[in-house]
Design a protein around this motif. Structure first.
Motif, mmCIF file in Angstrom:
data_model
loop_
_atom_site.group_PDB
_atom_site.id
_atom_site.type_symbol
_atom_site.label_atom_id
_atom_site.label_comp_id
_atom_site.label_asym_id
_atom_site.label_seq_id
_atom_site.Cartn_x
_atom_site.Cartn_y
_atom_site.Cartn_z
ATOM 1 N N HIS A 1 0.849 -1.202 0.000
ATOM 2 C CA HIS A 1 0.000 0.000 0.000
ATOM 3 C C HIS A 1 0.881 1.247 0.000
ATOM 4 O O HIS A 1 0.935 1.992 0.995
ATOM 5 C CB HIS A 1 -0.929 0.001 1.216
ATOM 6 C CG HIS A 1 -1.757 -1.248 1.348
ATOM 7 N ND1 HIS A 1 -2.880 -1.481 0.578
ATOM 8 C CD2 HIS A 1 -1.611 -2.330 2.147
ATOM 9 C CE1 HIS A 1 -3.395 -2.659 0.898
ATOM 10 N NE2 HIS A 1 -2.649 -3.189 1.846
ATOM 11 N N PRO A 2 1.585 1.531 -1.082
ATOM 12 C CA PRO A 2 2.523 2.657 -1.114
ATOM 13 C C PRO A 2 1.844 4.017 -1.000
ATOM 14 O O PRO A 2 2.513 5.015 -0.723
ATOM 15 C CB PRO A 2 3.208 2.498 -2.482
ATOM 16 C CG PRO A 2 2.236 1.714 -3.310
ATOM 17 C CD PRO A 2 1.544 0.790 -2.345
ATOM 18 N N ASP A 3 0.519 4.064 -1.196
ATOM 19 C CA ASP A 3 -0.195 5.331 -1.107
ATOM 20 C C ASP A 3 -0.558 5.698 0.326
ATOM 21 O O ASP A 3 -1.012 6.814 0.590
ATOM 22 C CB ASP A 3 -1.484 5.280 -1.942
ATOM 23 C CG ASP A 3 -2.398 4.134 -1.506
ATOM 24 O OD1 ASP A 3 -1.867 3.045 -1.237
ATOM 25 O OD2 ASP A 3 -3.620 4.342 -1.435
ATOM 26 N N ILE A 4 -0.378 4.782 1.271
ATOM 27 C CA ILE A 4 -0.755 5.020 2.668
ATOM 28 C C ILE A 4 0.504 5.328 3.481
ATOM 29 O O ILE A 4 1.464 4.569 3.477
ATOM 30 C CB ILE A 4 -1.484 3.803 3.277
ATOM 31 C CG1 ILE A 4 -2.781 3.530 2.501
ATOM 32 C CG2 ILE A 4 -1.781 4.034 4.758
ATOM 33 C CD1 ILE A 4 -3.520 2.284 2.970
ATOM 34 N N VAL A 5 0.481 6.462 4.182
ATOM 35 C CA VAL A 5 1.595 6.846 5.048
ATOM 36 C C VAL A 5 1.372 6.251 6.435
ATOM 37 O O VAL A 5 0.304 6.407 7.021
ATOM 38 C CB VAL A 5 1.710 8.377 5.154
ATOM 39 C CG1 VAL A 5 2.794 8.763 6.151
ATOM 40 C CG2 VAL A 5 1.997 8.982 3.790
ATOM 41 N N VAL A 6 2.383 5.557 6.951
ATOM 42 C CA VAL A 6 2.310 4.981 8.302
ATOM 43 C C VAL A 6 3.169 5.834 9.236
ATOM 44 O O VAL A 6 4.334 6.117 8.935
ATOM 45 C CB VAL A 6 2.796 3.523 8.317
ATOM 46 C CG1 VAL A 6 2.762 2.964 9.748
ATOM 47 C CG2 VAL A 6 1.939 2.668 7.392
ATOM 48 N N GLU A 7 2.590 6.246 10.352
ATOM 49 C CA GLU A 7 3.321 7.022 11.355
ATOM 50 C C GLU A 7 3.345 6.216 12.648
ATOM 51 O O GLU A 7 2.290 5.853 13.181
ATOM 52 C CB GLU A 7 2.660 8.388 11.571
ATOM 53 C CG GLU A 7 2.655 9.246 10.309
ATOM 54 C CD GLU A 7 2.012 10.610 10.534
ATOM 55 O OE1 GLU A 7 1.442 10.822 11.615
ATOM 56 O OE2 GLU A 7 2.091 11.451 9.618
ATOM 57 N N VAL A 8 4.530 5.922 13.148
ATOM 58 C CA VAL A 8 4.699 5.066 14.318
ATOM 59 C C VAL A 8 5.117 5.912 15.517
ATOM 60 O O VAL A 8 6.080 6.673 15.448
ATOM 61 C CB VAL A 8 5.756 3.977 14.055
ATOM 62 C CG1 VAL A 8 5.934 3.092 15.295
ATOM 63 C CG2 VAL A 8 5.358 3.125 12.851
ATOM 64 N N PHE A 9 4.370 5.778 16.613
ATOM 65 C CA PHE A 9 4.678 6.458 17.860
ATOM 66 C C PHE A 9 4.912 5.401 18.944
ATOM 67 O O PHE A 9 4.408 4.290 18.858
ATOM 68 C CB PHE A 9 3.529 7.388 18.279
ATOM 69 C CG PHE A 9 3.196 8.431 17.249
ATOM 70 C CD1 PHE A 9 3.817 9.668 17.271
ATOM 71 C CD2 PHE A 9 2.275 8.167 16.243
ATOM 72 C CE1 PHE A 9 3.521 10.627 16.320
ATOM 73 C CE2 PHE A 9 1.972 9.125 15.289
ATOM 74 C CZ PHE A 9 2.596 10.361 15.326
ATOM 75 N N LEU A 10 5.670 5.769 19.965
ATOM 76 C CA LEU A 10 5.991 4.834 21.035
ATOM 77 C C LEU A 10 5.223 5.165 22.307
ATOM 78 O O LEU A 10 4.948 6.338 22.595
ATOM 79 C CB LEU A 10 7.495 4.862 21.340
ATOM 80 C CG LEU A 10 8.420 4.456 20.188
ATOM 81 C CD1 LEU A 10 9.868 4.503 20.644
ATOM 82 C CD2 LEU A 10 8.071 3.076 19.650
ATOM 83 N N SER A 11 4.866 4.124 23.051
ATOM 84 C CA SER A 11 4.198 4.303 24.335
ATOM 85 C C SER A 11 4.800 3.335 25.335
ATOM 86 O O SER A 11 5.380 2.326 24.959
ATOM 87 C CB SER A 11 2.686 4.046 24.212
ATOM 88 O OG SER A 11 2.444 2.683 23.890
ATOM 89 N N VAL A 12 4.647 3.655 26.615
ATOM 90 C CA VAL A 12 5.145 2.785 27.678
ATOM 91 C C VAL A 12 4.013 1.863 28.112
ATOM 92 O O VAL A 12 2.971 2.346 28.555
ATOM 93 C CB VAL A 12 5.647 3.599 28.878
ATOM 94 C CG1 VAL A 12 6.135 2.678 29.989
ATOM 95 C CG2 VAL A 12 6.763 4.549 28.445
ATOM 96 N N PRO A 13 4.164 0.535 27.999
ATOM 97 C CA PRO A 13 3.086 -0.374 28.405
ATOM 98 C C PRO A 13 2.662 -0.154 29.844
ATOM 99 O O PRO A 13 3.477 0.149 30.707
ATOM 100 C CB PRO A 13 3.728 -1.759 28.224
ATOM 101 C CG PRO A 13 4.794 -1.551 27.205
ATOM 102 C CD PRO A 13 5.324 -0.174 27.452
ATOM 103 N N LEU A 14 1.372 -0.307 30.099
ATOM 104 C CA LEU A 14 0.728 -0.187 31.405
ATOM 105 C C LEU A 14 0.589 1.252 31.879
ATOM 106 O O LEU A 14 -0.093 1.519 32.854
ATOM 107 C CB LEU A 14 1.486 -0.986 32.479
ATOM 108 C CG LEU A 14 1.667 -2.475 32.223
ATOM 109 C CD1 LEU A 14 2.326 -3.133 33.428
ATOM 110 C CD2 LEU A 14 0.357 -3.164 31.915
#
Length: 299
Positions: free
Chosen positions: A120-133
């Protein structure tokens, strides 16, 4: 001296609280915790040097200063919102914002993400980090991967996969303490702690009637926990997909043949029901469920 500007996130929190007449309602609208919203209001009150709200029990009203300041804030936010953006089109490129724990991102998402972006090259994926719990609000993400017990009220929650937990240690640490031959020998070891990977269920699997350790180093990130084990801080629990590279290199070794087949925590995909109405989000959810098939989930 540079001009000091008010924190924009605090201005939006103030406007939302004033409009809703409730910190709890405003926090829900902004998808942050009530304590986070209160913190933003305090930041703004410190900036302006005056109280914005009068709190009387459960009643929340604007102070005299707050009422006059609200007019200015609303006008400023409206000006920013209404400012013409000629290069912004209504048909913006579809994008998916996903929040994931750091260890999942490093060991499980990044090695496979190219499968989705190439399909899906037309879709931009943005990844963010979170701390579990700790970070238990979707905030501005479309979906999250959470490592926990799978109990997230008012959210669509789908189990992604879980893995057995087992004990590992570094060869140098084992040599230093004279080796470990049986689970009972762990009484001479330092047991590294994590709220994400608790020892008590593993003890029961190993036939040990021991309480949860209450001292020694605690690390609430599975990747950092593995690093602590590798560097000889003690014995810890881990899972195959995180430790396989270190085990192959001989940096850590598995102790015993005891594996906790159903640990309390697993990975879950979590999102609001409305998120699935966007095709790009639905495509990403479908891809994740296919990328981690049943064989992996039950590994």
């Amino acid at each position: 001296m540079p001009r000091r500007f008010p924190p924009v996130h605090a201005l939006s929190a103030f406007e939302a609280a004033a409009r809703a007449g409730s910190f709890a309602v405003a926090a829900q609208q902004l998808c942050i915790t009530p304590s986070a919203l209160s913190h933003r209001i305090r930041l703004l009150e410190e900036f302006v040097g005056d109280r914005l709200f009068i709190r009387d029990g459960r009643n929340l009203t604007l102070s005299a200063f707050g009422r006059s300041y609200l007019d200015v804030v609303v006008q400023a936010l409206r000006t920013l919102t209404d400012f013409p953006l000629p290069h912004r089109t209504l048909s913006a490129q579809p994008r998916v914002k996903i929040t994931v724990p750091p260890t999942f991102a490093r060991y499980l998402l990044m090695p496979r993400l190219a499968e989705f972006t190439e399909a899906h090259p037309d879709i931009v994926v943005e990844v963010f980090l979170s701390v579990p719990l700790y970070d238990l609000c979707l905030n501005e993400s479309d979906l999250e991967v959470r490592f926990g017990a799978g109990k997230y009220p008012d959210m669509v929650t789908t189990r992604l996969f879980g893995e057995p937990a087992f004990a590992v240690a570094s060869p140098a640490y084992l040599e230093r303490i004279g080796g470990i031959a049986t689970p009972a020998d762990l009484n001479k070891a330092t047991l590294l702690r994590s709220a994400l990977e608790q020892w008590k269920p593993w003890f029961e699997q190993a036939g040990l009637d021991w309480p949860e350790p209450m001292d020694a180093l605690r690390v609430d990130d599975l990747g950092l926990l593995l690093e602590a084990i590798k560097h000889g801080h003690g014995v810890g629990l881990t899972r195959h997909h995180f430790a396989q590279e270190m085990i192959a290199k001989g940096e850590v070794v598995q102790l015993f043949d005891i594996r906790l087949e159903a640990p309390p925590h697993a990975y879950y995909v979590v999102y609001e029901q409305t998120s699935r109405t966007r095709p790009e989000v639905q495509l990403f959810i479908d891809w994740m469920m296919a990328a981690y098939p049943d064989s992996l989930r039950d590994a």
